[in-house]
Design an enzyme around this catalytic site. Structure first.
Site, short mmCIF file in Angstrom:
data_model
loop_
_atom_site.label_atom_id
_atom_site.label_comp_id
_atom_site.label_asym_id
_atom_site.label_seq_id
_atom_site.Cartn_x
_atom_site.Cartn_y
_atom_site.Cartn_z
N THR A 186 0.83 -1.20 0.00
CA THR A 186 0.00 0.00 0.00
C THR A 186 0.87 1.25 0.00
O THR A 186 0.56 2.23 -0.69
CB THR A 186 -0.95 0.00 1.20
OG1 THR A 186 -1.66 -1.24 1.26
CG2 THR A 186 -1.95 1.14 1.11
N ASP A 187 1.94 1.24 0.78
CA ASP A 187 2.88 2.37 0.77
C ASP A 187 3.48 2.56 -0.62
O ASP A 187 3.57 3.69 -1.12
CB ASP A 187 4.01 2.13 1.77
CG ASP A 187 3.65 2.55 3.19
OD1 ASP A 187 2.66 3.28 3.36
OD2 ASP A 187 4.36 2.14 4.13
N VAL A 188 3.92 1.47 -1.23
CA VAL A 188 4.55 1.56 -2.55
C VAL A 188 3.55 2.09 -3.59
O VAL A 188 3.87 2.97 -4.39
CB VAL A 188 5.12 0.19 -2.97
CG1 VAL A 188 5.55 0.20 -4.43
CG2 VAL A 188 6.31 -0.19 -2.07
#
Length: 427
Positions: A186-188
């Site tokens: 999700t961060d990426v």
């Protein structure tokens, strides 16, 4: 004050300057992509501490001399940037950052909603200084809504955003429970969307002269990237469940046990299925009315998959990979990360790199996947030591008649860590 050329002349984003007030992963991932494509990225860090991920080790990266260059996690998201340490809690530090923002095209931050307003570094304050600024805020839940003030981390968002509900073994099978993805996906993905938003806003700025605020939310990104699973629910009203390595809408599209390990069989159409059946010595499966079309195979997966597993277990991984590739049927091994970087195609594509430090030492790193024919990604530089570029960047970009850098360094408002790391120590 003199202006020197920005980094990477001729690169796709040459001439673009980014003030990076992010840490951990989503924001640094976005700014690393911008740096890969030639932007000058000025990473702001806390004096003496830096980005939290500098201490997220071991494992750590070492240079050719065996010296510790800091946590591998930090190096994964901060190549080709410049580290400037500024204490934003101090009024003089805030003045430094405002002046830097006035010399940049993009500001990106991932503080809590409203967290930078008390320092005069929020969008409204920076816009007043530089009306055409592109200002990107990354938070867990966005700038608005009932959860806006909550802290958000990738693991939490994978759960709340539905990804874990469709990841893991099916109920009733061994080890059945929701599972997070093995990287902070999700961060990426949020970093990737942030870059898309920034480049879109820059296109608008170049056309109109107007800047704008970009509101990036990890939860928004996670829900948006549920992709077909989201549409499966919206189309039926039924929440998709966990299928392990199987696919909800394509059969066979999953892992199978060969005689000596597992392979992925990814049959995407009926022609591929017919070729698979021929290569597997079971051509009659492709003409069976239950299995001849993908909708039929999805409906009868409980019958078909055990049959296919019986076929797959009779040959080795290498045998299946050779045979099915020759038949133009998508197949491949489940590689460890060690095997990934030993793979001849991965090596050919240049995905392992050797970024250099200012001292000329080569480290190890992962390459950019962006391959542009005329403006490729720049040769990677190692992630910077904490504060290593403070003096050089500030003396270039700040007015010496307004800022006494020596005094600011003496009182700890800024820092410049230029000492080489010691063997076995930290930068």
């Amino acid at each position: 004050m003199t202006e020197t050329p920005k980094t990477a002349p001729g690169a796709a984003l040459s001439g673009l300057r980014v003030l990076d007030m992010t840490r951990i992963l989503a924001g640094p991932w976005a700014t690393q992509i911008l740096a890969d494509m030639g932007a000058e990225v000025i990473k702001i860090e806390r004096p003496g501490v830096g980005d939290d991920t500098r201490s997220w080790g071991p494992p750590n990266v070492t240079d050719q001399q065996g010296r510790d260059r800091g946590a591998a996690y930090f190096h994964s998201a901060n190549r080709s940037k410049k580290s400037v340490t500024v204490d934003m809690v101090r009024p003089e530090g805030q003045r430094v950052l405002k002046a830097l923002a006035g010399r940049c095209d993009v500001v990106i931050e991932n503080f809590k909603v409203g967290g930078l307003a008390k320092y005069g570094l929020d969008y409204a304050s920076i816009e007043a200084i530089k009306p055409d600024i592109v200002y990107c805020s990354i938070t867990g839940f966005g700038q608005t809504g009932p959860y806006a003030n909550r802290a958000g981390y990738d693991f939490l968002i994978q759960a709340m955003g539905g990804l874990m509900s469709v990841t893991g073994q099916a109920d009733g099978t061994p080890g059945a429970e929701p599972i997070k993805v093995g990287v902070a996906l999700t961060d990426v993905l949020t970093g990737l969307y942030a870059v898309i938003g920034i480049l879109s806003a820059l296109r608008h700025r170049d056309a109109t002269g107007e800047g704008q605020h970009i509101d990036m939310s990890l939860l928004d990104v996670q829900v948006a990237t549920l992709a077909n699973q989201a549409m499966n629910f919206l189309a039926t009203g039924t929440s998709p469940g966990r299928l392990g390595n199987a696919h909800p809408s394509i059969v066979p599209y999953q892992a199978f046990a060969a005689s000596d390990g597992h392979v992925i069989l990814a049959v995407g159409n009926d022609g591929q299925f017919a070729r698979f059946c021929e290569a597997a010595g079971a051509p009659g499966l492709a003409t069976d009315e239950r299995f001849a079309t993908n909708p039929g195979r999805v409906r009868h997966r409980d019958v078909l998959i055990p049959i296919l597993q019986g076929l797959m277990s009779g040959r080795s991984m290498d045998d299946w990979i050779t045979t099915l590739n020759a038949a133009n049927v998508p197949v491949g091994p489940i590689n460890s990360i060690e095997r990934v970087f030993a793979d001849p195609h991965v090596r050919f594509r240049g995905l392992q790199t050797y970024p250099t430090t200012p001292d000329g030492d080569a480290l190890v790193g992962v390459g950019s996947p962006l391959k542009l024919s005329r403006t490729p990604a720049v040769a990677p530089l190692a992630a910077p030591d904490l504060g290593a570029d403070t003096g050089a960047v500030l003396s270039r970009l700040l007015d010496p008649s307004t800022f006494d850098l020596e005094a600011l360094m003496a009182d700890g408002t800024i820092g410049d860590t230029r000492a080489k790391p010691k063997a076995g120590g930290t930068p």
